[in-house]
Design a protein around this motif. Structure first.
Motif, mmCIF file in Angstrom:
data_model
loop_
_atom_site.group_PDB
_atom_site.id
_atom_site.type_symbol
_atom_site.label_atom_id
_atom_site.label_comp_id
_atom_site.label_asym_id
_atom_site.label_seq_id
_atom_site.Cartn_x
_atom_site.Cartn_y
_atom_site.Cartn_z
ATOM 1 N N ALA A 190 95.409 32.705 116.733
ATOM 2 C CA ALA A 190 95.929 33.050 115.416
ATOM 3 C C ALA A 190 95.070 32.427 114.324
ATOM 4 O O ALA A 190 94.333 31.476 114.559
ATOM 5 N N LYS A 191 95.199 32.989 113.133
ATOM 6 C CA LYS A 191 94.515 32.421 111.969
ATOM 7 C C LYS A 191 95.393 31.399 111.276
ATOM 8 O O LYS A 191 94.898 30.470 110.667
ATOM 9 N N THR A 192 96.709 31.571 111.347
ATOM 10 C CA THR A 192 97.640 30.613 110.764
ATOM 11 C C THR A 192 98.784 30.375 111.740
ATOM 12 O O THR A 192 99.121 31.263 112.528
ATOM 13 N N ILE A 193 99.363 29.174 111.683
ATOM 14 C CA ILE A 193 100.520 28.845 112.505
ATOM 15 C C ILE A 193 101.516 28.063 111.647
ATOM 16 O O ILE A 193 101.128 27.456 110.646
ATOM 17 N N PRO A 194 102.792 28.063 112.033
ATOM 18 C CA PRO A 194 103.764 27.254 111.290
ATOM 19 C C PRO A 194 103.508 25.767 111.542
ATOM 20 O O PRO A 194 102.827 25.392 112.497
ATOM 21 N N HIS A 195 104.066 24.926 110.695
ATOM 22 C CA HIS A 195 103.886 23.479 110.851
ATOM 23 C C HIS A 195 104.476 22.983 112.164
ATOM 24 O O HIS A 195 103.960 22.066 112.780
ATOM 25 N N LEU A 236 90.008 30.224 113.630
ATOM 26 C CA LEU A 236 90.887 30.617 114.728
ATOM 27 C C LEU A 236 91.561 29.408 115.361
ATOM 28 O O LEU A 236 90.940 28.364 115.547
ATOM 29 N N ILE A 237 92.845 29.562 115.689
ATOM 30 C CA ILE A 237 93.621 28.503 116.330
ATOM 31 C C ILE A 237 94.064 29.001 117.702
ATOM 32 O O ILE A 237 94.612 30.091 117.814
ATOM 33 N N GLU A 238 93.795 28.212 118.734
ATOM 34 C CA GLU A 238 94.194 28.568 120.099
ATOM 35 C C GLU A 238 95.514 27.880 120.427
ATOM 36 O O GLU A 238 95.653 26.672 120.245
ATOM 37 N N ILE A 239 96.482 28.656 120.905
ATOM 38 C CA ILE A 239 97.811 28.141 121.234
ATOM 39 C C ILE A 239 98.092 28.410 122.696
ATOM 40 O O ILE A 239 97.955 29.549 123.161
ATOM 41 N N GLU A 240 98.470 27.378 123.423
ATOM 42 C CA GLU A 240 98.837 27.498 124.837
ATOM 43 C C GLU A 240 100.352 27.643 124.924
ATOM 44 O O GLU A 240 101.099 26.856 124.350
ATOM 45 N N ILE A 241 100.810 28.659 125.655
ATOM 46 C CA ILE A 241 102.236 28.925 125.841
ATOM 47 C C ILE A 241 102.622 28.596 127.274
ATOM 48 O O ILE A 241 101.992 29.081 128.212
ATOM 49 N N ASN A 242 103.647 27.765 127.441
ATOM 50 C CA ASN A 242 104.206 27.504 128.764
ATOM 51 C C ASN A 242 105.169 28.644 129.066
ATOM 52 O O ASN A 242 106.339 28.600 128.711
ATOM 53 N N ASP A 243 104.650 29.700 129.704
ATOM 54 C CA ASP A 243 105.456 30.904 129.904
ATOM 55 C C ASP A 243 106.531 30.757 130.973
ATOM 56 O O ASP A 243 107.321 31.668 131.186
ATOM 57 N N LEU A 284 106.319 39.158 119.274
ATOM 58 C CA LEU A 284 106.246 37.765 119.708
ATOM 59 C C LEU A 284 105.567 36.910 118.646
ATOM 60 O O LEU A 284 106.068 35.849 118.272
ATOM 61 N N CYS A 285 104.442 37.366 118.130
ATOM 62 C CA CYS A 285 103.714 36.601 117.113
ATOM 63 C C CYS A 285 104.526 36.473 115.829
ATOM 64 O O CYS A 285 104.517 35.424 115.193
ATOM 65 N N SER A 286 105.226 37.523 115.478
ATOM 66 C CA SER A 286 106.067 37.478 114.288
ATOM 67 C C SER A 286 107.158 36.416 114.453
ATOM 68 O O SER A 286 107.430 35.640 113.540
ATOM 69 N N ARG A 287 107.796 36.380 115.608
ATOM 70 C CA ARG A 287 108.849 35.406 115.870
ATOM 71 C C ARG A 287 108.308 33.982 115.825
ATOM 72 O O ARG A 287 108.982 33.061 115.384
ATOM 73 N N LEU A 288 107.072 33.786 116.290
ATOM 74 C CA LEU A 288 106.462 32.452 116.284
ATOM 75 C C LEU A 288 105.907 32.088 114.910
ATOM 76 O O LEU A 288 105.548 30.935 114.675
ATOM 77 N N GLY A 289 105.801 33.053 114.007
ATOM 78 C CA GLY A 289 105.242 32.783 112.684
ATOM 79 C C GLY A 289 103.725 32.698 112.702
ATOM 80 O O GLY A 289 103.130 32.025 111.862
ATOM 81 N N LEU A 290 103.098 33.393 113.641
ATOM 82 C CA LEU A 290 101.645 33.378 113.750
ATOM 83 C C LEU A 290 101.056 34.456 112.868
ATOM 84 O O LEU A 290 101.534 35.582 112.838
ATOM 85 N N GLY A 291 99.987 34.124 112.152
ATOM 86 C CA GLY A 291 99.335 35.092 111.284
ATOM 87 C C GLY A 291 98.062 35.623 111.912
ATOM 88 O O GLY A 291 97.345 34.893 112.576
ATOM 89 N N SER A 292 97.797 36.896 111.698
ATOM 90 C CA SER A 292 96.567 37.558 112.162
ATOM 91 C C SER A 292 96.295 37.271 113.627
ATOM 92 O O SER A 292 95.261 36.747 113.995
ATOM 93 N N ARG A 293 97.221 37.648 114.453
ATOM 94 C CA ARG A 293 97.126 37.297 115.860
ATOM 95 C C ARG A 293 96.111 38.125 116.610
ATOM 96 O O ARG A 293 95.778 39.229 116.223
ATOM 97 N N GLN A 294 95.633 37.563 117.704
ATOM 98 C CA GLN A 294 94.836 38.243 118.701
ATOM 99 C C GLN A 294 95.385 37.789 120.036
ATOM 100 O O GLN A 294 95.602 36.614 120.241
ATOM 101 N N VAL A 295 95.622 38.717 120.928
ATOM 102 C CA VAL A 295 96.179 38.334 122.233
ATOM 103 C C VAL A 295 95.217 38.733 123.305
ATOM 104 O O VAL A 295 94.560 39.718 123.236
#
Length: 71
Positions: A5-10, A25-32, A60-71
């Protein structure tokens, strides 16, 4: 699972961790396997195509508050 993502919530949920931050770009690891993440997936699950259930990356990205996502 990783999201980019380009932006993430605090504050991210306890099943999401920021791995790296670059200038654009910000890389986020999800414990699925985390139960709270599984509950979120169940809540967001929709019929993507006739007979095929899944979760849209945009939802999913909308719920997490992620901006300009790439999956």
């Amino acid at each position: 699972m990783k999201l980019y993502a380009k932006t993430i919530p605090h504050t991210l949920p306890d099943w999401a961790t920021t791995v790296t931050k670059c200038a654009d770009l910000i890389e986020i690891e999800i414990n699925d396997e985390h139960p709270n993440f599984q509950s979120l997936l169940e809540e967001l699950e929709t019929e993507i195509e006739p007979g095929i259930m899944g979760v849209k990356a945009e939802d999913l990205c909308s719920r997490l508050g992620l901006g300009s996502r790439q999956v």
